[in-house]
Design a protein around this motif. Sequence first.
Motif, mmCIF file in Angstrom:
data_model
loop_
_atom_site.group_PDB
_atom_site.id
_atom_site.type_symbol
_atom_site.label_atom_id
_atom_site.label_comp_id
_atom_site.label_asym_id
_atom_site.label_seq_id
_atom_site.Cartn_x
_atom_site.Cartn_y
_atom_site.Cartn_z
ATOM 1 N N GLU A 1 2.972 8.150 -8.167
ATOM 2 C CA GLU A 1 3.830 9.329 -8.016
ATOM 3 C C GLU A 1 3.411 10.168 -6.810
ATOM 4 O OE1 GLU A 1 3.575 11.228 -11.819
ATOM 5 O OE2 GLU A 1 5.231 10.046 -12.637
ATOM 6 N N LEU A 2 2.091 10.327 -6.612
ATOM 7 C CA LEU A 2 1.625 11.085 -5.450
ATOM 8 C C LEU A 2 1.984 10.366 -4.155
ATOM 9 C CD1 LEU A 2 -1.830 12.424 -6.675
ATOM 10 C CD2 LEU A 2 0.234 13.737 -6.214
ATOM 11 N N ASN A 3 1.919 9.034 -4.148
ATOM 12 C CA ASN A 3 2.332 8.278 -2.963
ATOM 13 C C ASN A 3 3.804 8.509 -2.664
ATOM 14 O OD1 ASN A 3 -0.174 7.228 -2.433
ATOM 15 N ND2 ASN A 3 0.184 5.344 -3.589
ATOM 16 N N GLN A 4 4.642 8.557 -3.691
ATOM 17 C CA GLN A 4 6.067 8.811 -3.472
ATOM 18 C C GLN A 4 6.301 10.215 -2.942
ATOM 19 O OE1 GLN A 4 8.297 8.016 -7.005
ATOM 20 N NE2 GLN A 4 8.221 5.802 -6.728
ATOM 21 N N LEU A 5 5.509 11.193 -3.423
ATOM 22 C CA LEU A 5 5.700 12.575 -2.984
ATOM 23 C C LEU A 5 5.252 12.813 -1.547
ATOM 24 C CD1 LEU A 5 4.623 14.687 -6.082
ATOM 25 C CD2 LEU A 5 6.886 14.519 -5.101
ATOM 26 N N HIS A 6 4.308 12.012 -1.071
ATOM 27 C CA HIS A 6 3.701 12.306 0.228
ATOM 28 C C HIS A 6 3.922 11.203 1.268
ATOM 29 C CE1 HIS A 6 1.810 15.849 -1.414
ATOM 30 N NE2 HIS A 6 1.363 15.136 -2.432
ATOM 31 N N PRO B 1 8.256 13.207 2.740
ATOM 32 C CA PRO B 1 7.205 13.918 2.003
ATOM 33 C C PRO B 1 7.680 15.296 1.548
ATOM 34 C CG PRO B 1 6.299 12.957 4.002
ATOM 35 C CD PRO B 1 7.791 12.790 4.057
ATOM 36 N N ILE B 2 7.177 15.726 0.431
ATOM 37 C CA ILE B 2 7.652 16.967 -0.177
ATOM 38 C C ILE B 2 7.351 18.182 0.694
ATOM 39 C CG2 ILE B 2 5.600 17.362 -1.593
ATOM 40 C CD1 ILE B 2 7.921 18.138 -3.762
ATOM 41 N N ASP B 3 6.212 18.165 1.385
ATOM 42 C CA ASP B 3 5.895 19.297 2.273
ATOM 43 C C ASP B 3 6.916 19.406 3.397
ATOM 44 O OD1 ASP B 3 3.640 19.917 0.774
ATOM 45 O OD2 ASP B 3 2.344 18.581 1.957
ATOM 46 N N ARG B 4 7.300 18.248 3.954
ATOM 47 C CA ARG B 4 8.314 18.245 5.024
ATOM 48 C C ARG B 4 9.671 18.680 4.480
ATOM 49 N NH1 ARG B 4 10.059 19.559 9.580
ATOM 50 N NH2 ARG B 4 11.472 18.101 10.593
#
Length: 125
Positions: free
Chosen positions: A82-87, A102-105
Motif C-alpha cells: 500500500e505504501l508503494n502504491q501511495l508513493h 504519488p500522494i504528495d504530488r
Amino acid sequence: MEKNTADSTNAGHELSEVDIRGIAWSGAGLAAGTIVVCFFVYFLLRFMTTIHPIAQAPLHPPPEPRLQEHPWEEYQNLKTSELNQLHSYQWVNKRDGVVRIPIDRAMDLLLERGLPTRKDSDVKK
C-alpha cells in the motif's frame, strides 16, 4: 428499654445493629457454595470429555475462511504494498492515459489547481 446514650456515643458505632454472626455465616455459605459449584463444573467437564473427547476429533482443516498462519508478516507485506502504491508512479490504464501519482504530488497539484467546480450554467434549476 432505654439505652445508655453515653456508651454508644463514646464507642463510635452502634453495637446493637451489627450482626457479626450473620455476616460470618453468610460469608461461609458463599464460600461453601463457590466450592460446590467449582466441583460441579469440574466433574461436568470431565464427564463431557468422556462422552465426546476433543483429542479424538478428526484432523481435517476447518472450513473457509481460515485464520492467517502468519498474520504479522502478511500485515507487513500489505502495508508495504500500500505504501508503494501511495508513493510511486504507475500506469492504471495506459490506453486511456490514467496514471497513479504519488500522494504528495497529488496534494501539491490539488493546492495549485484547486478542486473542479461547476459553472452556473451547468447547474439545473
